[in-house]
Design a protein around this motif. Structure first.
Motif, short mmCIF file in Angstrom:
data_model
loop_
_atom_site.label_atom_id
_atom_site.label_comp_id
_atom_site.label_asym_id
_atom_site.label_seq_id
_atom_site.Cartn_x
_atom_site.Cartn_y
_atom_site.Cartn_z
N ILE A 179 0.93 -1.18 -0.16
CA ILE A 179 -0.14 -0.09 0.06
C ILE A 179 0.77 1.26 0.09
N VAL A 180 0.59 2.06 -1.23
CA VAL A 180 1.54 3.36 -1.18
C VAL A 180 0.64 4.24 -0.48
N PRO A 181 1.29 5.00 0.51
CA PRO A 181 0.27 5.96 1.16
C PRO A 181 0.22 7.31 0.51
N GLU A 182 -1.11 7.75 0.59
CA GLU A 182 -1.19 9.19 -0.01
C GLU A 182 -1.69 10.17 1.12
N ARG A 183 -1.97 9.67 2.29
CA ARG A 183 -2.37 10.44 3.33
C ARG A 183 -2.21 9.55 4.64
N ILE A 184 -1.47 10.26 5.69
CA ILE A 184 -1.39 9.42 6.93
C ILE A 184 -1.66 10.53 8.14
N GLU A 185 -2.38 9.89 9.07
CA GLU A 185 -2.72 10.80 10.01
C GLU A 185 -2.06 9.89 11.35
N PHE A 186 -1.56 11.05 12.28
CA PHE A 186 -1.18 10.42 13.50
C PHE A 186 -2.06 11.05 14.73
N TRP A 187 -2.39 10.29 15.57
CA TRP A 187 -3.40 10.90 16.71
C TRP A 187 -2.66 10.47 17.95
N GLN A 188 -2.42 11.48 18.84
CA GLN A 188 -2.10 11.25 20.17
C GLN A 188 -3.03 11.60 21.17
N GLY A 189 -3.52 10.78 21.98
CA GLY A 189 -4.46 11.07 23.10
C GLY A 189 -3.82 12.36 23.96
N ARG A 190 -4.93 13.26 24.16
CA ARG A 190 -4.41 14.15 24.95
C ARG A 190 -5.40 14.66 26.17
N GLU A 191 -5.16 15.54 27.08
CA GLU A 191 -6.33 15.89 28.05
C GLU A 191 -7.41 16.41 27.62
N SER A 192 -8.56 16.08 28.34
CA SER A 192 -9.75 16.83 27.98
C SER A 192 -10.30 16.35 26.60
N ARG A 193 -9.93 15.38 26.14
CA ARG A 193 -10.25 15.12 24.74
C ARG A 193 -9.66 16.09 23.50
N LEU A 194 -8.71 17.05 23.99
CA LEU A 194 -8.19 17.68 23.14
C LEU A 194 -6.90 17.08 22.66
N HIS A 195 -7.31 16.07 21.75
CA HIS A 195 -6.36 15.25 21.33
C HIS A 195 -5.46 16.08 20.38
N ASP A 196 -4.15 15.70 20.03
CA ASP A 196 -3.04 16.07 18.77
C ASP A 196 -3.38 15.21 17.59
N ARG A 197 -3.62 15.96 16.62
CA ARG A 197 -3.78 15.07 15.23
C ARG A 197 -3.20 15.74 14.11
N LEU A 198 -2.10 15.03 13.52
CA LEU A 198 -1.40 15.73 12.52
C LEU A 198 -1.40 14.98 11.24
N LEU A 199 -1.90 15.71 10.30
CA LEU A 199 -2.26 14.82 9.07
C LEU A 199 -1.06 15.28 8.01
N PHE A 200 -0.62 14.07 7.28
CA PHE A 200 0.41 14.34 6.18
C PHE A 200 -0.19 14.05 5.01
N THR A 201 -0.25 14.90 3.82
CA THR A 201 -0.67 14.66 2.69
C THR A 201 0.34 15.00 1.62
N ARG A 202 0.25 14.43 0.56
CA ARG A 202 1.36 14.85 -0.52
C ARG A 202 0.93 15.78 -1.29
N ASN A 203 2.02 16.87 -1.48
CA ASN A 203 1.69 18.09 -2.21
C ASN A 203 1.86 17.68 -3.93
N GLY A 204 1.51 18.59 -4.69
CA GLY A 204 1.62 18.40 -6.21
C GLY A 204 2.94 18.00 -6.44
N LYS A 205 4.03 18.14 -5.69
CA LYS A 205 5.39 17.96 -6.06
C LYS A 205 6.03 16.50 -5.60
N GLY A 206 4.88 15.78 -4.77
CA GLY A 206 5.44 14.59 -4.10
C GLY A 206 5.80 14.71 -2.69
N ASP A 207 6.15 16.07 -2.17
CA ASP A 207 6.53 16.13 -0.97
C ASP A 207 5.29 16.05 0.11
#
Ligand code: FMN
Length: 215
Positions: A179-207
């Motif tokens: 599976i070649v990823p196009e979108r990867i999301e990292f979720w880290q549980g935080r206090e009061s349900r105010l979790h950290d979510r970082l989304l990686f998506t590829r831009n037009g250049k592949g970065d």
């Protein structure tokens, strides 16, 4: 019987943080860091992931499999190509992989396109499996309705006898998907349900581009 009120089961998270400043700019490397931490933490099945697929008539399905490697930035797992998931992927290669490492309060979603790995690679992994797993893969019509467990055991015993003293070959309908990823999301549980979510998506250049998502 004592009734348990499941609506009141909740856990407060907050042992760790995730930020754009500290995350690796390459999400595959960041994933590998988290996977290593999950393995070192001796979780029960650190490589277990849920694979979601979509049927030809647009209905989703999900099941657990084991991640067997990350190569050339592709996530690899092995299965029966004629199984229900194999049929879904044949008609729609878009899949989602979900990892949940409860003890680390972490979740990762990987979305991308699946394709079969080379026959050579499937052969190599198949031959690295225990002999009984290889025999089982040959005789199990994965996902099909069977009459009884006994039929499977009988087929297994017959296949074992057939290959006594010989290498057990990989059946054509068993192998890996990458599976070649196009979108990867990292979720880290935080206090009061105010979790950290970082989304990686590829831009037009592949970065990879990083965005923070609301919890
Ligand atoms: C922890 C765990 C690991 C599993 N690993 C695999 C695997 O690597 N490959 C596989 O085909 N099935 C694996 N299975 C079984 C699948 O969840 C599923 O039952 C099977 O692949 C058939 O799915 P399908 O009918 O949707 O195709 C695993 C199940 C569990 C609970």
């Amino acid at each position: 019987m004592t009734e348990i009120n499941i609506a009141q089961i909740r856990k407060e998270y907050g042992s760790q943080k995730l930020s754009k400043k500290t995350v690796d700019p390459n999400p595959i490397r960041q994933f590998e860091i988290w996977l290593q931490e999950a393995i070192k933490s001796e979780l029960a099945e650190p490589t277990a992931m849920q694979v979601s697929t979509v049927s030809p008539d647009g209905k989703p399905a999900c099941r657990t499999v084991l991640l067997k490697g990350i190569e050339n930035e592709a996530y690899i797992f092995y299965t029966n190509y004629d199984s229900r998931k194999g049929q879904h992927i044949a008609s729609n290669p878009n899949v989602c992989l979900t990892f949940f490492w409860a003890e680390l309060e972490r979740q990762v979603h990987v979305e991308g396109s699946a394709s079969k790995v080379s026959e050579g690679k499937s052969n190599e992994y198949f031959q690295s499996r225990p002999r009984k797993s290889r025999l089982g893969a040959r005789i199990s019509p994965q996902s099909q309705v069977i009459k009884s467990r006994n039929d499977i055991i009988t087929a297994f015993v017959a296949e074992s006898a057939r290959y006594i003293g010989q290498k057990v070959p990989r059946p054509d309908n068993w192998g890996g998907y990458a599976i070649v990823p196009e979108r990867i999301e990292f979720w880290q549980g935080r206090e009061s349900r105010l979790h950290d979510r970082l989304l990686f998506t590829r831009n037009g250049k592949g970065d990879w581009k990083i965005d923070r998502l609301a919890p």
